[in-house]
Design an enzyme around this catalytic site. Structure first.
Site, short mmCIF file in Angstrom:
data_model
loop_
_atom_site.label_atom_id
_atom_site.label_comp_id
_atom_site.label_asym_id
_atom_site.label_seq_id
_atom_site.Cartn_x
_atom_site.Cartn_y
_atom_site.Cartn_z
N MET A 93 0.83 -1.21 0.00
CA MET A 93 0.00 0.00 0.00
C MET A 93 0.87 1.27 0.00
O MET A 93 0.82 2.03 0.93
CB MET A 93 -0.93 -0.02 1.22
CG MET A 93 -1.88 -1.21 1.22
SD MET A 93 -2.71 -1.49 2.80
CE MET A 93 -1.40 -2.29 3.77
N GLN B 287 -10.97 2.95 0.90
CA GLN B 287 -10.59 4.26 1.39
C GLN B 287 -11.52 5.33 0.83
O GLN B 287 -12.08 6.16 1.57
CB GLN B 287 -9.14 4.59 1.02
CG GLN B 287 -8.09 3.79 1.75
CD GLN B 287 -6.69 4.12 1.25
OE1 GLN B 287 -6.49 4.68 0.18
NE2 GLN B 287 -5.68 3.75 2.04
N THR C 98 2.25 1.50 5.81
CA THR C 98 1.48 2.60 5.24
C THR C 98 1.07 3.52 6.37
O THR C 98 0.78 3.05 7.47
CB THR C 98 0.22 2.09 4.51
OG1 THR C 98 -0.71 3.17 4.32
CG2 THR C 98 -0.49 1.00 5.30
N ASN C 99 1.05 4.83 6.09
CA ASN C 99 0.58 5.77 7.10
C ASN C 99 -0.94 5.80 7.17
O ASN C 99 -1.53 5.70 8.24
CB ASN C 99 1.09 7.18 6.77
CG ASN C 99 2.55 7.39 7.13
OD1 ASN C 99 2.89 7.76 8.25
ND2 ASN C 99 3.43 7.17 6.17
N THR C 100 -1.58 5.96 6.01
CA THR C 100 -3.03 6.16 5.98
C THR C 100 -3.79 5.05 6.70
O THR C 100 -4.71 5.32 7.49
CB THR C 100 -3.53 6.26 4.53
OG1 THR C 100 -2.93 7.40 3.91
CG2 THR C 100 -5.04 6.40 4.48
N CYS D 72 3.30 10.02 4.25
CA CYS D 72 2.86 8.99 3.32
C CYS D 72 4.13 8.28 2.90
O CYS D 72 5.16 8.93 2.62
CB CYS D 72 2.15 9.60 2.11
SG CYS D 72 1.77 8.37 0.84
N THR D 73 4.08 6.97 2.85
CA THR D 73 5.32 6.21 2.66
C THR D 73 5.93 6.37 1.28
O THR D 73 7.06 5.91 1.06
CB THR D 73 5.08 4.71 2.95
OG1 THR D 73 3.92 4.25 2.23
CG2 THR D 73 4.86 4.49 4.44
N GLU D 74 5.22 7.04 0.34
CA GLU D 74 5.79 7.26 -0.99
C GLU D 74 6.44 8.63 -1.17
O GLU D 74 7.16 8.84 -2.15
CB GLU D 74 4.70 7.11 -2.07
CG GLU D 74 4.28 5.69 -2.36
CD GLU D 74 3.30 5.15 -1.35
OE1 GLU D 74 3.21 3.93 -1.20
OE2 GLU D 74 2.63 5.97 -0.68
#
Length: 228
Positions: free
Chosen positions: A10, A52, A83-85, A195-197
């Protein structure tokens, strides 16, 4: 070293970064040919992203909770959610676990407070920026958290339409730098890449204030937990 269970996918772009950092950190701490005992369950992100958008956090939480329990049954002794979200459903996940769960917000706040920062900017998906679950976690640990007042739609779109697909554009990097500059003008002393990206675009070389990469911090915290 205990076995780490990682819920990934994710997106898979950031999960690949987790895998690299976890093993690099393990090798740095243990030396030689050591790498991390690691079980990864990488989900298909498309159905999660649909939940989501629909606000079906309960359904997504149940799915991820089952995955976490599966990792425990497979031998994981500590679990991380890459994932953060989706930490919005952390309580649902941990309710069914008998092993430690490392929350991504905790090593992030520890690093910021340890470096003397009190007021920070938070960038992430629109869910992370707009819903209270992430800010409240950080604020409970002593941080004042600012989120962008404008550009949230653009910032969110860059994550889902570009970074999660491996697309890195200079124009998008400038959009994020502008958002950080606006947070700085409002008093942010550092910025959380929540956010991990986002670390695919932003680091200390192009940010006007110090950057805290949640992916890197979380991956290293999982190693610490596994070695504890």
């Amino acid at each position: 070293m205990r076995t780490i269970g990682l819920i990934g996918g994710m997106s898979w772009e950031s999960t690949a970064h987790y895998y690299r950092v976890i093993n690099q950190e393990t090798a740095a701490r243990l030396g030689g040919l050591h790498s991390a005992p690691l079980i990864v369950h990488s989900v298909d992100f498309a159905p999660i992203a649909e939940m989501q958008s629909a606000g079906d956090w309960e359904g997504a939480g149940r799915q991820l909770a089952e995955i976490a329990k599966g990792l425990e049954k497979a031998g994981a002794e500590v679990v991380g959610l890459a994932t953060n979200t989706m930490h919005i459903v952390a309580d649902i996940i941990t309710a069914g676990l008998n092993i430690p769960f490392v929350h991504i917000g905790d090593p992030t706040s520890d690093a910021l407070l340890g470096d003397g920062f009190k007021t920070v900017g938070l960038l992430g998906t629109r869910f992370t920026m707009e819903l209270p679950f992430y800010r409240e976690r950080l604020e409970s640990r002593g941080l004042a958290v600012l989120v962008p007042e404008i550009d949230r739609t653009n910032l969110n779109g860059i994550i889902y339409e570009e970074l999660c697909r491996g697309i890195v554009r200079e124009e998008s990097r400038r959009t994020y730098v502008t958002a950080i500059e606006r947070l700085q003008a409002r008093g942010a002393e550092a910025v959380i890449l929540g956010c991990t990206e986002i670390a695919m675009l932003i680091d200390d070389s192009n940010s006007p204030i110090p950057v805290y990469d949640t992916t890197d911090l979380h991956a290293k915290a999982l190693v610490s937990a596994a070695l504890a």
